[in-house]
Design a protein around this motif. Structure first.
Motif, PDB file in Angstrom:
ATOM      1  N   VAL A  39      60.197 -25.584 -28.710  1.00  0.00           N
ATOM      2  CA  VAL A  39      59.835 -26.263 -29.491  1.00  0.00           C
ATOM      3  C   VAL A  39      58.898 -25.515 -30.063  1.00  0.00           C
ATOM      4  CG1 VAL A  39      57.663 -28.494 -30.216  1.00  0.00           C
ATOM      5  CG2 VAL A  39      59.713 -28.580 -28.026  1.00  0.00           C
ATOM      6  N   MET A  40      58.642 -25.808 -31.357  1.00  0.00           N
ATOM      7  CA  MET A  40      57.752 -24.767 -32.140  1.00  0.00           C
ATOM      8  C   MET A  40      57.604 -25.555 -32.980  1.00  0.00           C
ATOM      9  SD  MET A  40      61.260 -21.682 -32.240  1.00  0.00           S
ATOM     10  CE  MET A  40      61.971 -20.758 -30.971  1.00  0.00           C
ATOM     11  N   ASP A  41      56.600 -24.973 -33.529  1.00  0.00           N
ATOM     12  CA  ASP A  41      55.764 -26.307 -34.266  1.00  0.00           C
ATOM     13  C   ASP A  41      54.951 -25.068 -36.184  1.00  0.00           C
ATOM     14  OD1 ASP A  41      53.665 -23.995 -34.118  1.00  0.00           O
ATOM     15  OD2 ASP A  41      51.950 -25.130 -33.402  1.00  0.00           O
ATOM     16  N   ASN A  42      55.926 -23.687 -36.512  1.00  0.00           N
ATOM     17  CA  ASN A  42      55.620 -23.392 -37.046  1.00  0.00           C
ATOM     18  C   ASN A  42      53.985 -22.871 -37.898  1.00  0.00           C
ATOM     19  OD1 ASN A  42      56.007 -21.913 -39.566  1.00  0.00           O
ATOM     20  ND2 ASN A  42      55.519 -23.885 -41.761  1.00  0.00           N
ATOM     21  N   HIS A  43      53.231 -22.953 -36.456  1.00  0.00           N
ATOM     22  CA  HIS A  43      51.478 -22.194 -36.797  1.00  0.00           C
ATOM     23  C   HIS A  43      51.450 -21.610 -35.104  1.00  0.00           C
ATOM     24  CE1 HIS A  43      47.293 -23.547 -36.485  1.00  0.00           C
ATOM     25  NE2 HIS A  43      47.332 -23.152 -35.280  1.00  0.00           N
ATOM     26  N   TYR A  44      51.433 -21.988 -33.814  1.00  0.00           N
ATOM     27  CA  TYR A  44      51.536 -20.873 -32.941  1.00  0.00           C
ATOM     28  C   TYR A  44      53.071 -19.946 -33.361  1.00  0.00           C
ATOM     29  CZ  TYR A  44      51.347 -19.139 -28.185  1.00  0.00           C
ATOM     30  OH  TYR A  44      50.888 -18.515 -27.093  1.00  0.00           O
ATOM     31  N   VAL A  45      54.055 -20.314 -33.821  1.00  0.00           N
ATOM     32  CA  VAL A  45      54.756 -19.356 -33.628  1.00  0.00           C
ATOM     33  C   VAL A  45      55.197 -19.807 -35.490  1.00  0.00           C
ATOM     34  CG1 VAL A  45      55.966 -18.900 -31.750  1.00  0.00           C
ATOM     35  CG2 VAL A  45      56.814 -21.067 -32.730  1.00  0.00           C
ATOM     36  N   PRO A  46      55.694 -18.777 -35.936  1.00  0.00           N
ATOM     37  CA  PRO A  46      56.653 -18.773 -37.258  1.00  0.00           C
ATOM     38  C   PRO A  46      58.006 -19.439 -37.156  1.00  0.00           C
ATOM     39  CG  PRO A  46      57.341 -16.745 -36.609  1.00  0.00           C
ATOM     40  CD  PRO A  46      56.169 -16.396 -34.902  1.00  0.00           C
ATOM     41  N   VAL A  77      53.491 -24.634 -29.722  1.00  0.00           N
ATOM     42  CA  VAL A  77      52.404 -25.419 -29.497  1.00  0.00           C
ATOM     43  C   VAL A  77      51.111 -25.282 -30.028  1.00  0.00           C
ATOM     44  CG1 VAL A  77      54.772 -26.989 -30.334  1.00  0.00           C
ATOM     45  CG2 VAL A  77      52.355 -27.774 -28.586  1.00  0.00           C
ATOM     46  N   LYS A  78      50.639 -25.285 -31.122  1.00  0.00           N
ATOM     47  CA  LYS A  78      48.687 -25.008 -30.647  1.00  0.00           C
ATOM     48  C   LYS A  78      48.085 -26.405 -31.862  1.00  0.00           C
ATOM     49  CE  LYS A  78      45.544 -21.845 -30.300  1.00  0.00           C
ATOM     50  NZ  LYS A  78      44.472 -20.971 -30.447  1.00  0.00           N
ATOM     51  N   PRO A  79      47.739 -27.173 -31.042  1.00  0.00           N
ATOM     52  CA  PRO A  79      47.006 -27.460 -29.831  1.00  0.00           C
ATOM     53  C   PRO A  79      48.719 -28.431 -29.136  1.00  0.00           C
ATOM     54  CG  PRO A  79      45.886 -29.336 -31.264  1.00  0.00           C
ATOM     55  CD  PRO A  79      46.519 -27.820 -31.983  1.00  0.00           C
ATOM     56  N   VAL A  80      47.995 -28.065 -27.690  1.00  0.00           N
ATOM     57  CA  VAL A  80      49.102 -28.843 -27.062  1.00  0.00           C
ATOM     58  C   VAL A  80      48.927 -29.679 -26.168  1.00  0.00           C
ATOM     59  CG1 VAL A  80      48.854 -27.525 -24.687  1.00  0.00           C
ATOM     60  CG2 VAL A  80      51.019 -27.554 -25.419  1.00  0.00           C
ATOM     61  N   HIS A  98      52.055 -21.928 -23.963  1.00  0.00           N
ATOM     62  CA  HIS A  98      51.570 -20.949 -23.431  1.00  0.00           C
ATOM     63  C   HIS A  98      49.390 -20.839 -23.536  1.00  0.00           C
ATOM     64  CE1 HIS A  98      54.567 -18.349 -25.193  1.00  0.00           C
ATOM     65  NE2 HIS A  98      55.174 -20.213 -25.504  1.00  0.00           N
ATOM     66  N   PRO A  99      49.155 -20.266 -22.565  1.00  0.00           N
ATOM     67  CA  PRO A  99      47.976 -20.589 -22.106  1.00  0.00           C
ATOM     68  C   PRO A  99      47.283 -20.562 -23.482  1.00  0.00           C
ATOM     69  CG  PRO A  99      48.734 -18.449 -20.906  1.00  0.00           C
ATOM     70  CD  PRO A  99      50.153 -19.052 -22.027  1.00  0.00           C
ATOM     71  N   GLU A 100      47.500 -19.529 -24.747  1.00  0.00           N
ATOM     72  CA  GLU A 100      46.966 -19.319 -25.792  1.00  0.00           C
ATOM     73  C   GLU A 100      46.363 -20.700 -26.741  1.00  0.00           C
ATOM     74  OE1 GLU A 100      49.171 -15.529 -25.177  1.00  0.00           O
ATOM     75  OE2 GLU A 100      49.286 -17.746 -24.743  1.00  0.00           O
ATOM     76  N   ALA A 101      47.343 -21.467 -26.459  1.00  0.00           N
ATOM     77  CA  ALA A 101      47.780 -22.859 -26.789  1.00  0.00           C
ATOM     78  C   ALA A 101      46.772 -23.822 -26.552  1.00  0.00           C
ATOM     79  CB  ALA A 101      48.987 -23.050 -27.338  1.00  0.00           C
ATOM     80  N   SER A 102      46.417 -23.571 -25.982  1.00  0.00           N
ATOM     81  CA  SER A 102      45.158 -24.413 -24.758  1.00  0.00           C
ATOM     82  C   SER A 102      43.649 -24.296 -24.684  1.00  0.00           C
ATOM     83  CB  SER A 102      45.851 -25.028 -23.720  1.00  0.00           C
ATOM     84  OG  SER A 102      44.834 -25.532 -22.851  1.00  0.00           O
TER      85      SER A 102
END
Length: 235
Positions: A39-46, A77-80, A98-102
């Motif tokens: 699952v990718m959100d075009n925000h946390y990952v491109p 994704v961010k926020p998760v 991913h810890p960076e997303a929380s």
């Protein structure tokens, strides 16, 4: 904690989305163990991929077809936190993030478990494992990225092997029942090396789906068996 049974987890990011259900059915019938759901959100990952509705449709299809396999949802994704319950309700078995997303890793892990799923953390190539220090009791899966997340078909980053070994040591010393997963560039020719580093759950997208002849009903049998043969060499 002894190393767990090996699981092969095809990543549906590399499947044919025009026939996603059939691809999943065929790859599970060929001997795969887990459906890996990126699952990718075009925000946390491109990149932008798929959401809970696709997960629910796939889970319902698997149920109708009598296919029993965990759905392993990898949230990039961010926020998760907002979307965790949606995937739990859609049929996810594992949810990793991913810890960076929380904003609050402990809380996010507990939210996954409270939603009825198994929980896990994902580590990018340059992300240290220190995030594990105080949450091992809330983790069922550690996922090591051997590529930078965002796109399929990338080459394996060799330093992931060192991180796998460190994660395996942490799991063994903890005594907790935790799977160790890898994602990115895993293929027949390197899966044994990855297993030797302590991995037990092997995500492969293009390494499985990219090898298939779309006109062959048994198109995944050969590559799955080749992976099993390589894993058997490690023991």
């Amino acid at each position: 904690m002894a190393k767990k049974e090996n699981w092969i987890a095809p990543s549906i990011l590399s499947a044919d989305f025009a026939q996603l259900g059939q691809d999943v059915k065929d790859v599970l019938n060929a001997g795969a163990d887990v459906v890996h759901f990126d699952v990718m959100d075009n925000h946390y990952v491109p990149n932008l991929t798929i959401g809970p509705l696709v997960c629910e449709s796939l889970a319902n299809y698997m149920s109708r077809e009598g296919l029993e396999a965990p759905i392993d949802v990898h949230l990039m994704v961010k926020p998760v936190d907002r979307i965790i319950p949606d995937f739990a309700n859609a049929g996810a078995s594992y949810i990793t993030f991913h810890p960076e997303a929380s904003e609050h890793i402990d809380r996010s892990l507990q939210l996954i478990r409270d939603s009825g799923c198994k929980s896990g953390l994902v580590f990018n190539p340059a992300t240290p494992l220190d995030y594990l220090d105080y949450v091992m009791d809330k983790i069922d899966m550690i996922l090591i990225m051997s590529v930078n997340p965002g796109f399929g078909g990338q080459s394996f980053i060799p330093t992931a092997l060192r991180k796998l070994k460190e994660a395996r040591q942490r799991i063994d010393e903890s005594g907790y029942d935790i799977r160790l997963e890898i994602d990115g560039g895993v293929k027949v020719d390197n899966i044994a090396e990855v297993a030797a580093a302590g991995c037990d759950t092997f995500v492969s997208g293009s390494g499985i789906f990219g090898k298939a002849n779309p006109n062959d009903p048994n198109r995944f049998d050969t590559v799955i068996q080749q992976m099993r043969d390589e894993l058997a060499k490690v023991g």
